[in-house]
Enzyme design. Sequence first.
Site, PDB file in Angstrom:
ATOM      1  N   TYR A 194      52.166   9.437 -71.393  1.00  0.00           N
ATOM      2  CA  TYR A 194      51.756  10.622 -71.730  1.00  0.00           C
ATOM      3  C   TYR A 194      52.649  11.595 -71.000  1.00  0.00           C
ATOM      4  CZ  TYR A 194      48.609  14.423 -71.144  1.00  0.00           C
ATOM      5  OH  TYR A 194      47.856  15.828 -71.103  1.00  0.00           O
TER       6      TYR A 194
ATOM      7  N   LYS B 258      54.558  15.804 -71.774  1.00  0.00           N
ATOM      8  CA  LYS B 258      54.397  17.009 -71.290  1.00  0.00           C
ATOM      9  C   LYS B 258      55.532  17.797 -70.396  1.00  0.00           C
ATOM     10  CE  LYS B 258      50.146  17.288 -72.898  1.00  0.00           C
ATOM     11  NZ  LYS B 258      49.589  18.236 -73.981  1.00  0.00           N
TER      12      LYS B 258
HETATM   13  N1  LIG Z   1      41.346  16.491 -71.482  1.00  0.00           N
HETATM   14  C1  LIG Z   1      42.239  16.554 -70.367  1.00  0.00           C
HETATM   15  O1  LIG Z   1      41.641  15.878 -69.315  1.00  0.00           O
HETATM   16  C2  LIG Z   1      43.506  17.208 -70.555  1.00  0.00           C
HETATM   17  C3  LIG Z   1      43.975  17.731 -71.730  1.00  0.00           C
HETATM   18  N2  LIG Z   1      45.356  18.432 -71.697  1.00  0.00           N
HETATM   19  C4  LIG Z   1      45.839  18.706 -72.800  1.00  0.00           C
HETATM   20  O2  LIG Z   1      45.027  20.007 -73.555  1.00  0.00           O
HETATM   21  C5  LIG Z   1      45.137  19.902 -74.749  1.00  0.00           C
HETATM   22  C6  LIG Z   1      43.623  19.795 -75.387  1.00  0.00           C
HETATM   23  O3  LIG Z   1      42.928  18.533 -74.766  1.00  0.00           O
HETATM   24  P1  LIG Z   1      41.453  18.224 -75.213  1.00  0.00           P
HETATM   25  O4  LIG Z   1      40.475  19.630 -75.469  1.00  0.00           O
HETATM   26  O5  LIG Z   1      40.855  17.333 -74.199  1.00  0.00           O
HETATM   27  O6  LIG Z   1      41.652  17.641 -76.513  1.00  0.00           O
HETATM   28  P2  LIG Z   1      40.470  16.843 -77.649  1.00  0.00           P
HETATM   29  O7  LIG Z   1      40.966  15.504 -77.695  1.00  0.00           O
HETATM   30  O8  LIG Z   1      39.226  17.077 -77.058  1.00  0.00           O
HETATM   31  O9  LIG Z   1      40.761  17.839 -78.692  1.00  0.00           O
HETATM   32  C7  LIG Z   1      41.846  17.706 -79.392  1.00  0.00           C
HETATM   33  C8  LIG Z   1      42.048  18.617 -80.500  1.00  0.00           C
HETATM   34  O10 LIG Z   1      43.447  18.473 -81.013  1.00  0.00           O
HETATM   35  C9  LIG Z   1      43.425  17.961 -82.611  1.00  0.00           C
HETATM   36  N3  LIG Z   1      44.365  16.952 -82.662  1.00  0.00           N
HETATM   37  C10 LIG Z   1      44.551  15.833 -81.988  1.00  0.00           C
HETATM   38  N4  LIG Z   1      45.629  15.328 -82.612  1.00  0.00           N
HETATM   39  C11 LIG Z   1      46.216  15.925 -83.761  1.00  0.00           C
HETATM   40  C12 LIG Z   1      47.112  15.590 -84.437  1.00  0.00           C
HETATM   41  N5  LIG Z   1      47.753  14.602 -84.564  1.00  0.00           N
HETATM   42  N6  LIG Z   1      47.097  16.695 -85.648  1.00  0.00           N
HETATM   43  C13 LIG Z   1      46.571  17.707 -85.650  1.00  0.00           C
HETATM   44  N7  LIG Z   1      45.631  18.186 -84.804  1.00  0.00           N
HETATM   45  C14 LIG Z   1      45.239  17.177 -83.875  1.00  0.00           C
HETATM   46  C15 LIG Z   1      41.936  17.451 -82.648  1.00  0.00           C
HETATM   47  O11 LIG Z   1      41.319  17.440 -84.072  1.00  0.00           O
HETATM   48  P3  LIG Z   1      41.637  16.159 -85.050  1.00  0.00           P
HETATM   49  O12 LIG Z   1      41.367  15.088 -84.032  1.00  0.00           O
HETATM   50  O13 LIG Z   1      40.235  16.655 -86.017  1.00  0.00           O
HETATM   51  O14 LIG Z   1      42.883  16.393 -85.514  1.00  0.00           O
HETATM   52  C16 LIG Z   1      41.183  18.410 -81.771  1.00  0.00           C
HETATM   53  O15 LIG Z   1      40.794  19.594 -82.394  1.00  0.00           O
HETATM   54  C17 LIG Z   1      45.701  18.813 -75.194  1.00  0.00           C
HETATM   55  O16 LIG Z   1      47.281  19.122 -75.372  1.00  0.00           O
HETATM   56  C18 LIG Z   1      45.872  17.911 -73.913  1.00  0.00           C
HETATM   57  O17 LIG Z   1      46.885  16.867 -73.997  1.00  0.00           O
HETATM   58  C19 LIG Z   1      45.787  18.601 -70.449  1.00  0.00           C
HETATM   59  C20 LIG Z   1      45.375  18.364 -69.270  1.00  0.00           C
HETATM   60  C21 LIG Z   1      44.170  17.416 -69.208  1.00  0.00           C
HETATM   61  C1  LIG Z   2      50.134  20.100 -53.339  1.00  0.00           C
HETATM   62  C2  LIG Z   2      49.345  19.470 -54.698  1.00  0.00           C
HETATM   63  C3  LIG Z   2      48.693  18.245 -54.166  1.00  0.00           C
HETATM   64  C4  LIG Z   2      48.622  17.366 -55.312  1.00  0.00           C
HETATM   65  C5  LIG Z   2      47.296  16.077 -55.058  1.00  0.00           C
HETATM   66  C6  LIG Z   2      47.412  15.327 -56.601  1.00  0.00           C
HETATM   67  C7  LIG Z   2      46.057  15.203 -56.748  1.00  0.00           C
HETATM   68  C8  LIG Z   2      46.066  14.201 -58.342  1.00  0.00           C
HETATM   69  C9  LIG Z   2      45.540  15.082 -59.255  1.00  0.00           C
HETATM   70  C10 LIG Z   2      46.041  14.298 -60.720  1.00  0.00           C
HETATM   71  C11 LIG Z   2      45.148  15.108 -61.699  1.00  0.00           C
HETATM   72  C12 LIG Z   2      45.689  14.439 -63.203  1.00  0.00           C
HETATM   73  C13 LIG Z   2      44.886  15.058 -64.100  1.00  0.00           C
HETATM   74  C14 LIG Z   2      45.326  14.631 -65.460  1.00  0.00           C
HETATM   75  C15 LIG Z   2      45.233  15.561 -66.612  1.00  0.00           C
HETATM   76  C16 LIG Z   2      45.686  15.114 -68.001  1.00  0.00           C
HETATM   77  O1  LIG Z   2      46.511  15.628 -68.292  1.00  0.00           O
HETATM   78  C17 LIG Z   2      44.929  13.817 -68.549  1.00  0.00           C
HETATM   79  N1  LIG Z   2      43.612  13.694 -68.179  1.00  0.00           N
HETATM   80  C18 LIG Z   2      45.326  14.048 -70.008  1.00  0.00           C
HETATM   81  O2  LIG Z   2      45.404  12.801 -70.547  1.00  0.00           O
END
Ligand SMILES: NC(=O)C1=CN([C@@H]2O[C@H](COP(=O)(O)OP(=O)(O)OC[C@H]3O[C@@H](n4cnc5c(N)ncnc54)[C@H](OP(=O)(O)O)[C@@H]3O)[C@@H](O)[C@H]2O)C=CC1
Ligand SMILES: CCCCCCCCCCCCCCCC(=O)[C@@H](N)CO
Length: 325
Positions: free
Chosen positions: A179, A183
């Site tokens: 993943y 990003k």
């Molecule tokens: N959840 C987390 O812990 C974290 C998430 N992120 C990022 O934040 C963003 C949102 O995450 P989150 O809210 O958890 O996502 P969700 O999985 O809850 O929702 C994903 C959304 O994207 C759509 N989607 C997924 N795949 C596709 C595709 N191939 N084509 C079109 N649409 C797509 C889904 O709809 P559908 O399936 O119908 O297409 C849905 O609307 C993402 O980019 C994720 O990588 C970043 C950090 C942490």
């Molecule tokens: C100076 C800073 C100190 C850093 C401390 C580090 C702590 C670790 C935090 C890791 C958090 C990971 C979140 C992942 C979110 C994500 O993108 C996925 N869940 C999506 O798949």
Amino acid sequence: MGLFGGKNQFPVEGKTILITGGSEGMGRAAALQLSAKGANIILVSRNVGRLEEALVDVKAAAKSPSAQRFTYISADVAEHDYAARVIAEAIAWNSGNAPDIVWCVAGMSTPMLWTEDDSLTASRRNMDVNYFGSAEMSRAILKKWLAPENSTSPKAEPKHLVFTASVLALFSVVGYGPYTPSKWALRGLADTLAMELNLYPDNPVKLHIVYPATIVTAGFDRENQTKPAITLELEKEEPPETPETVASRSIAGLEKGEYNIAVSFLGNLMRCGAQGGSPRNNWVLDTLIGWLVPIIYFFVLRMMNGSVRAWAKANGHPMKAKKST
Ligand SMILES: NC(=O)C1=CN([C@@H]2O[C@H](COP(=O)(O)OP(=O)(O)OC[C@H]3O[C@@H](n4cnc5c(N)ncnc54)[C@H](OP(=O)(O)O)[C@@H]3O)[C@@H](O)[C@H]2O)C=CC1
Ligand SMILES: CCCCCCCCCCCCCCCC(=O)[C@@H](N)CO
């Protein structure tokens, strides 16, 4: 208004905003909040049933229901050339005008150890959705916004392109091999485009990237099915947030005019510690905090690598441990 009462640099009332991944999680929460601020909304994702459900909620959140317009376009962001079609449909719906703001939120994650059988397949899929999904959309919309026939003046209100990365694009953690690179790639593209946009002074566009940590969403439940135990343990350091909180902090960063937008305390430290050649939000503060972060990392990395080694000691060789379960 920005948080400190400065000018709102992300006015959305009456603007048309296209959000990929807008049917669920963070994208849906952002769509609701932007609708409540008076924006017209176009949701993009694959599943039509979920798009329709989300659209009902987005409409219900509207500031001026009679003036605002809402629609959805079903598309798979992993498909080559999907974005040109989506933008063409959005323009047709929007009386011939391109959306004013595009926010790429669609993303997915399949964490696993790099030596697992599926890790490269997962890596390619994560790249297709997370990196190419945003890359294709950025190219399609920039080709419209930056076209000579759309030139205005350097003083015109800018268009906004927003990418959604993760704190993992600033600080890498064991188990996110398939993943994290997708990003990081997004960040590399954004920094490049931030400089490239200067070639078009009469077509002002502002670029932003959001770096959320854990968000409690359906996607998070899905990724936890493949997530290694050690990854779950280490990421507990960063508390999970609701999609609503992450969306509202992201929008606050956009309103302040930030480029790299972190939405948590640790996320902001990580941001200041990984700035490279990125545009700065605040040169003085970001630089001063950036000097502190290596000192914090000295301890954090010792602790985290120590935890990983302790885990190996307690659980044995990862490949053998896997087979015996
Ligand atoms: N959840 C987390 O812990 C974290 C998430 N992120 C990022 O934040 C963003 C949102 O995450 P989150 O809210 O958890 O996502 P969700 O999985 O809850 O929702 C994903 C959304 O994207 C759509 N989607 C997924 N795949 C596709 C595709 N191939 N084509 C079109 N649409 C797509 C889904 O709809 P559908 O399936 O119908 O297409 C849905 O609307 C993402 O980019 C994720 O990588 C970043 C950090 C942490
Ligand atoms: C100076 C800073 C100190 C850093 C401390 C580090 C702590 C670790 C935090 C890791 C958090 C990971 C979140 C992942 C979110 C994500 O993108 C996925 N869940 C999506 O798949």
